[in-house]
Design an enzyme around this catalytic site. Sequence first.
Site, PDB file in Angstrom:
ATOM      1  CE  LYS A  88      -4.369   1.866   2.185  1.00 30.40           C
ATOM      2  NZ  LYS A  88      -4.599   2.130   3.722  1.00 30.40           N
ATOM      3  CB  SER A 163      -8.115   3.712   3.193  1.00 27.97           C
ATOM      4  OG  SER A 163      -7.273   3.368   3.613  1.00 27.97           O
ATOM      5  CB  SER A 187      -8.212   1.200   5.566  1.00 31.48           C
ATOM      6  OG  SER A 187      -8.513   1.898   5.459  1.00 31.48           O
TER       7      SER A 187
HETATM    8  N1  GLN Z   1     -13.770   4.425   6.219  1.00 36.63           N
HETATM    9  C1  GLN Z   1     -12.528   4.862   7.234  1.00 36.63           C
HETATM   10  C2  GLN Z   1     -12.345   5.778   6.855  1.00 36.63           C
HETATM   11  O1  GLN Z   1     -12.234   6.941   6.209  1.00 36.63           O
HETATM   12  C3  GLN Z   1     -11.264   3.957   7.529  1.00 36.63           C
HETATM   13  C4  GLN Z   1     -10.410   4.314   6.670  1.00 36.63           C
HETATM   14  C5  GLN Z   1      -9.010   3.678   7.031  1.00 36.63           C
HETATM   15  O2  GLN Z   1      -8.498   2.764   8.032  1.00 36.63           O
HETATM   16  N2  GLN Z   1      -7.686   3.740   6.385  1.00 36.63           N
HETATM   17  O3  GLN Z   1     -11.624   6.862   8.144  1.00 36.63           O
END
Ligand code: GLN
Length: 478
Positions: A88, A163, A187
């Site tokens: 990532k 994400s 995410s």
């Molecule tokens: N969807 C969540 C957010 O936008 C989780 C993001 C994550 O775990 N990096 O904050």
Amino acid sequence: MTGKLRMKNVDITNLTIKEASKLIASKQIKVKELVNLHLGRVKKLNGKLNAFITICEDQARHQAEKVDILIAQGQKLGPLAGIPFAVKDLFSTKGIKTTAGSKVLENYVPVYDATVISRLKNANAIIVGKTNLDAWGHGASGENSDFGPTHNPYNLKRVPGGSSSGSATAVASGSCLAATSTDTGGSTRQPASFCNLVGLKPTYGRVSRYGVIAMASSLDTMGHMTKTVYDNALILNITAGKDEFDSTASDGIVDNYAEHIDKGVKNIKIGLPKEYFDGLEPKIKAAILKALKILEKLGAKIVEVSLPHTEYGVAVYYIVQPAEVSSNLARYDGIRFGFGREMFGAEAKRRIILGTFTLSSGYYDAYYLKAMKVRRLIRDDFINVFEKVDVLICPVSPTLPFKIGEKNTNPLDMYLADIFTVNANLAGIPSLALPCGFIDDLPVGIQIIGPDFSEKLLYQVGYAYEQETKWYERTPKL
Ligand code: GLN
């Protein structure tokens, strides 16, 4: 068999780390061949999927040759020797551009590796590329990337989740055998479940955060995605453990997570938290209940339980997380790193403004402090329930993978996608997402949540279910 014939026999879309390691060890395939097959797929599919921001072709080939030489010399190699990995683009990689999915860091090249990366390299894994993501980790669809959205390999019109959008798509499309991911509010688990993969959100502190671009430091965890539960456990064996560069990394002993993974679920008590099923799409609910039936048949005991503060999770998360985001993103001032703050996208700006507001004098007590108190209640709910059951099973996402463009004009809609994932982050406990079937040809996932440092048990339960169902065998048609 000749070298050519051998290569033709390997279908990398179905290949697992376990099988690839056997092929390498028995000299049926060279690491260079394996890496070339994956690089070929990365390049062939990236125009369609947009899973990778940077493809590390030369470095990957070079590393593969090095591992082949070590094998030829009969040297002792790391446990992930020759395994093609994607990373990532939030993990710092020495000498390889690391963008966080944002134009702010478009040209940023770190001078050091994140701890997870140096551990993977020491295990002789091969990095094939850096994957796309919602900028800074902010999102649940992959659409917040400044480098364009990633597509779900099971349906190109749909999101792969976020994400860690590119990591999920990369593994599911057979472009690599595993990928690193982060999980601050879901995410790792949500994209894993949108792409028919296994994704681990470890206990807070189980895996070092050092060198990973921080989103919300009290919630950030370093996960990974694989096709199977066993492969997933192999990686935690490498990434887990204390780290002198991260004071929150636990020095508790690291289990061998893959050993005895087949112990089964006889007499394991599984809790079904009723709050996670209220109002859930009936088809998703049915898929999860079916999974529980299978576990029951295998000997597990299922009990309904309650986590009464569940409903406050999203509200608490969207106070605590932006507060920490606003503080972490303050360092990107255009002087020390990357380009100026005017390059931040709409979502990052929204979170910086929200976070700065809830931390400001006069509002801190009403918002941040109160949210932290409710966070404690959410953790207490889990602590109480784990006196009665060993693990919990619940959905990962309230919906199936949605259409690209369906939610990204309404931030609140997107935030609600996190309803079942954020509480494990607020509580700091581990959760393993894994496939539990398909609805309308789209993948669905379940998560197995356990008490602090129960990763070994989560793998054991996940493995028992996976061996009965083998959803990982259903690969996308690309
Ligand atoms: N969807 C969540 C957010 O936008 C989780 C993001 C994550 O775990 N990096 O904050």
